[in-house]
Design a protein around this motif. Structure first.
Motif, PDB file in Angstrom:
ATOM      1  N   LEU A 135       0.839  -1.196   0.000  1.00 22.77           N
ATOM      2  CA  LEU A 135       0.000   0.000   0.000  1.00 22.77           C
ATOM      3  C   LEU A 135       0.874   1.246   0.000  1.00 22.77           C
ATOM      4  CD1 LEU A 135      -2.767  -1.054   2.546  1.00 22.77           C
ATOM      5  CD2 LEU A 135      -2.758  -1.302   0.052  1.00 22.77           C
ATOM      6  N   ASP A 136       0.708   2.072  -1.014  1.00 28.39           N
ATOM      7  CA  ASP A 136       1.517   3.270  -1.206  1.00 28.39           C
ATOM      8  C   ASP A 136       0.969   4.440  -0.391  1.00 28.39           C
ATOM      9  OD1 ASP A 136       3.581   4.799  -2.781  1.00 28.39           O
ATOM     10  OD2 ASP A 136       1.791   5.851  -3.494  1.00 28.39           O
ATOM     11  N   ALA A 137       1.874   5.204   0.219  1.00 31.93           N
ATOM     12  CA  ALA A 137       1.556   6.512   0.823  1.00 31.93           C
ATOM     13  C   ALA A 137       0.409   6.447   1.822  1.00 31.93           C
ATOM     14  CB  ALA A 137       1.225   7.521  -0.282  1.00 31.93           C
ATOM     15  N   ILE A 138       0.469   5.503   2.752  1.00 28.51           N
ATOM     16  CA  ILE A 138      -0.682   5.261   3.635  1.00 28.51           C
ATOM     17  C   ILE A 138      -0.914   6.401   4.621  1.00 28.51           C
ATOM     18  CG2 ILE A 138       0.570   4.010   5.431  1.00 28.51           C
ATOM     19  CD1 ILE A 138      -1.813   2.025   5.428  1.00 28.51           C
ATOM     20  N   LYS A 139       0.112   7.210   4.924  1.00 24.36           N
ATOM     21  CA  LYS A 139      -0.061   8.288   5.886  1.00 24.36           C
ATOM     22  C   LYS A 139      -0.957   9.402   5.348  1.00 24.36           C
ATOM     23  CE  LYS A 139       3.735  10.809   6.620  1.00 24.36           C
ATOM     24  NZ  LYS A 139       5.180  11.079   6.812  1.00 24.36           N
ATOM     25  N   HIS A 140      -1.208   9.405   4.034  1.00 22.26           N
ATOM     26  CA  HIS A 140      -2.005  10.448   3.399  1.00 22.26           C
ATOM     27  C   HIS A 140      -3.457  10.015   3.162  1.00 22.26           C
ATOM     28  CE1 HIS A 140       1.866  12.353   2.622  1.00 22.26           C
ATOM     29  NE2 HIS A 140       2.274  11.194   2.157  1.00 22.26           N
ATOM     30  N   ILE A 141      -3.783   8.769   3.454  1.00 19.73           N
ATOM     31  CA  ILE A 141      -5.111   8.221   3.162  1.00 19.73           C
ATOM     32  C   ILE A 141      -5.901   8.092   4.456  1.00 19.73           C
ATOM     33  CG2 ILE A 141      -6.368   6.273   2.160  1.00 19.73           C
ATOM     34  CD1 ILE A 141      -3.884   5.618   0.529  1.00 19.73           C
ATOM     35  N   ASP A 142      -7.185   8.419   4.403  1.00 19.01           N
ATOM     36  CA  ASP A 142      -8.055   8.281   5.573  1.00 19.01           C
ATOM     37  C   ASP A 142      -7.895   6.879   6.156  1.00 19.01           C
ATOM     38  OD1 ASP A 142     -10.622   7.482   6.979  1.00 19.01           O
ATOM     39  OD2 ASP A 142     -11.030   9.604   6.638  1.00 19.01           O
ATOM     40  N   ARG A 143      -7.332   6.778   7.358  1.00 19.96           N
ATOM     41  CA  ARG A 143      -6.977   5.463   7.895  1.00 19.96           C
ATOM     42  C   ARG A 143      -8.194   4.624   8.268  1.00 19.96           C
ATOM     43  NH1 ARG A 143      -4.579   9.157  11.339  1.00 19.96           N
ATOM     44  NH2 ARG A 143      -5.691   9.568  13.284  1.00 19.96           N
ATOM     45  N   LYS A 144      -9.310   5.260   8.579  1.00 22.66           N
ATOM     46  CA  LYS A 144     -10.513   4.470   8.862  1.00 22.66           C
ATOM     47  C   LYS A 144     -10.974   3.750   7.602  1.00 22.66           C
ATOM     48  CE  LYS A 144     -12.313   7.028  12.835  1.00 22.66           C
ATOM     49  NZ  LYS A 144     -13.474   7.767  13.394  1.00 22.66           N
ATOM     50  N   PHE A 145     -10.948   4.464   6.472  1.00 17.13           N
ATOM     51  CA  PHE A 145     -11.303   3.804   5.222  1.00 17.13           C
ATOM     52  C   PHE A 145     -10.279   2.749   4.860  1.00 17.13           C
ATOM     53  CE2 PHE A 145     -10.274   3.452   0.699  1.00 17.13           C
ATOM     54  CZ  PHE A 145     -11.403   2.742   0.287  1.00 17.13           C
ATOM     55  N   MET A 146      -8.992   3.056   5.052  1.00 16.12           N
ATOM     56  CA  MET A 146      -7.942   2.124   4.651  1.00 16.12           C
ATOM     57  C   MET A 146      -8.037   0.826   5.429  1.00 16.12           C
ATOM     58  SD  MET A 146      -5.650   2.610   2.230  1.00 16.12           S
ATOM     59  CE  MET A 146      -6.176   1.032   1.566  1.00 16.12           C
ATOM     60  N   LEU A 147      -8.323   0.916   6.724  1.00 22.96           N
ATOM     61  CA  LEU A 147      -8.521  -0.287   7.528  1.00 22.96           C
ATOM     62  C   LEU A 147      -9.716  -1.076   7.007  1.00 22.96           C
ATOM     63  CD1 LEU A 147      -7.981  -2.100   9.977  1.00 22.96           C
ATOM     64  CD2 LEU A 147      -9.348  -0.512  11.364  1.00 22.96           C
ATOM     65  N   HIS A 148     -10.813  -0.372   6.712  1.00 20.99           N
ATOM     66  CA  HIS A 148     -12.000  -1.040   6.166  1.00 20.99           C
ATOM     67  C   HIS A 148     -11.690  -1.676   4.821  1.00 20.99           C
ATOM     68  CE1 HIS A 148     -16.139  -1.838   5.050  1.00 20.99           C
ATOM     69  NE2 HIS A 148     -16.013  -1.074   3.975  1.00 20.99           N
TER      70      HIS A 148
END
Length: 516
Positions: free
Chosen positions: A259-272
């Motif tokens: 997963l690229d650039a995870i610090k910039h992505i809404d982490r709640k969505f990313m976990l989901h």
């Protein structure tokens, strides 16, 4: 209520203990390789064809997983895929001046993936979900410019701008997905076509909620990274990305993602997204490793906790220790090499690496580990019993960016040692500033090894370190030989101790001499 409270206090699973790292029936150590650099292209073959020709060799080396570059259509013909235009186009449609991607055609990719599976090598997809580039047309909408150093502060009044935010995908003609992106699906852009002005513009107006709060706090709010920033709170966006996750796994027969650039992505969505993609694809052991780029462990640990064991993380703090060691040379205290790293604190969450495509000299995250410490760093990630190592194509294959023939030869010897000898519990002997060692005790089907590494440069051509280490009473009376140079012998005493040596600024691996 009790069940909910219990779940809060239940420890998160350790990703590397349940995720698939390679063929389930294999008793050998797993190993990942990043099979690309930023600039490298093959002289006569497409990249996918090049990868295909290397698959038998990779399997023989002991590689169990290959992290491939983003397979999606880029905004430019030679784009690496991080300039993501269409995730659903793997090199099939004539757009952006090309049918194939930088890496090749869809057919070439899928053929290589099938061959990899036949050789029991898993494919990992590099998922670029943070942003898009290369829109088909512009739209006009309200936006406010913000400060580049603090995205929470405006740098001017709200205005109407013309942004490249509409993605029609006419040539694909709704194949695979009928979703069409427009300005309502984004939070910000970096270009106003009307005024020909580059900047960071937060899109405002009906339906827009501003930057996500569930991102890194660097620069005030690090939701926006580049290009056209995706709003991951939008339900239509969420569903399209979820459908793509299942589709790309099924299409390529891949087993997971980088997963690229995870610090910039809404982490709640990313976990989901991780949990739901795992469920929809029916892959309980789906492998996921995330890139959170920071050398500060204190910033990384909250993200590790937030993702509840659903993803491993690249150990950037360990890479930064390697980089610092290569810069400080003899001044660096090797006893600190694991300090404040994911490997030290949460070893079963750590994907370890020495360098990658972003750390090469001249790249945006330049932090190259010099040849004076490259082999030492690889010995640590490949031969110790903690973390999951990823080797870099640029360190192994000839290329103009970063290749050193002698370094590559020694890394291959370390990879061989990992496959044959680096098993069982690890015992560290971190006794000296410029020389440390460790012992792998072996297991039921593999013998162990003793490893010494040095960063001492004074008298490097002749200075010899000696370190007493215990390899177990089961090896009493045995003889160990050097693996890296194929000469030298160490006799093990009745208590399992031996005096192992290593030349200054070098690495030595000692293994039991096979009885004739």
């Amino acid at each position: 209520m009790f069940a909910k409270l219990k779940s809060w206090f239940q420890p998160a699973p350790s990703p590397l203990l349940y995720m698939r790292l390679g063929p389930e029936e294999s008793q050998d150590n797993p190993l990942m390789i990043q099979f690309f650099t930023w600039d490298r292209l093959h002289e006569t073959l497409s990249w996918w064809k090049h990868f295909e020709t290397e698959i038998p060799r990779l399997a023989e080396m002991g590689v169990t997983q290959v992290w491939l570059p983003p397979p999606n259509k880029a905004a430019h013909p030679k784009g690496r895929g991080y300039d993501a235009y269409d995730l659903w186009d793997l090199g099939e449609f004539d757009r952006k001046g090309t049918i194939q991607t930088r890496w090749g055609t869809r057919e070439e990719l899928l053929h290589a993936c099938r061959l990899a599976k036949e050789h029991k090598i898993d494919i990992l997809i590099d998922a670029v979900l943070n942003h898009k580039l290369g829109a088909d047309r512009t739209e006009t909408f309200q936006a406010v410019p913000v400060q580049s150093e603090n995205r929470l502060k405006n740098s001017g009044p709200t205005r109407e701008i013309e942004g490249w935010t509409a993605f029609d995908y006419k040539q694909r003609n709704e194949k695979y997905s009928d979703f069409r992106w427009t300005q309502e699906h984004f939070t910000g852009v970096d270009w106003d076509q009307r005024s020909k002005t580059k900047g960071i513009y937060r899109i405002t107006g009906p339906g827009h909620k501003g930057w996500s709060r569930n991102v890194d706090h660097e620069l005030g709010n690090y939701d926006f990274l580049l290009g056209i920033d995706i709003d991951h709170r939008n339900p239509a966006v969420q569903e399209d990305l979820l459908r793509w996750g299942k589709w790309i796994l099924e299409t390529t027969d891949a087993v997971g993602f980088r997963l690229d650039a995870i610090k910039h992505i809404d982490r709640k969505f990313m976990l989901h997204w991780i949990q739901e993609t795992r469920r929809r694809a029916g892959l309980k052991g789906m492998f996921v490793v995330s890139e959170y780029w920071s050398g500060n462990l204190k910033l990384l640990l909250p993200y590790i906790r937030a993702f509840k064991g659903e993803t491993a993380f690249f150990d950037v703090p360990l890479h930064m220790n390697f980089h610092q060691a290569s810069r400080e040379r003899t001044r660096y205290d090797l006893r600190n090499i694991l300090r404040n790293t994911v490997l030290e604190i949460k070893p079963n969450d750590a994907v370890t690496f020495v360098d990658n495509h972003d750390t090469v000299e001249g790249q945006s995250l330049e932090s190259w580990v010099g040849d004076n410490f490259k082999i030492q760093a690889y010995a640590i990630i490949l031969l110790r019993g903690h973390g999951y190592p990823c080797v870099f194509y640029g360190d192994l294959y000839p290329n103009k960016e970063c290749y050193n023939e002698n370094t590559a030869r020694n890394i291959m010897l370390l990879i061989e040692a990992r496959k044959k000898f680096a098993y069982g519990p690890t015992t560290d002997y971190f006794a000296e500033k410029n020389c440390i060692g460790f012992v792998r005790q072996g297991d039921a089907t593999h013998q162990g090894c003793a490893v010494i590494l040095s960063n001492k440069e004074e008298g490097a051509d002749s200075f010899l370190h000696e370190l007493r280490m215990n390899v177990g009473t089961e090896n009493a009376g045995k003889t160990f030989r050097s693996h890296m140079t194929q000469h030298g012998r160490v006799e093990i005493d009745a208590a399992g101790w031996g005096t192992f040596s290593c030349f200054a600024n070098n690495v030595q691996v000692w293994t039991k001499l096979e009885e004739e």
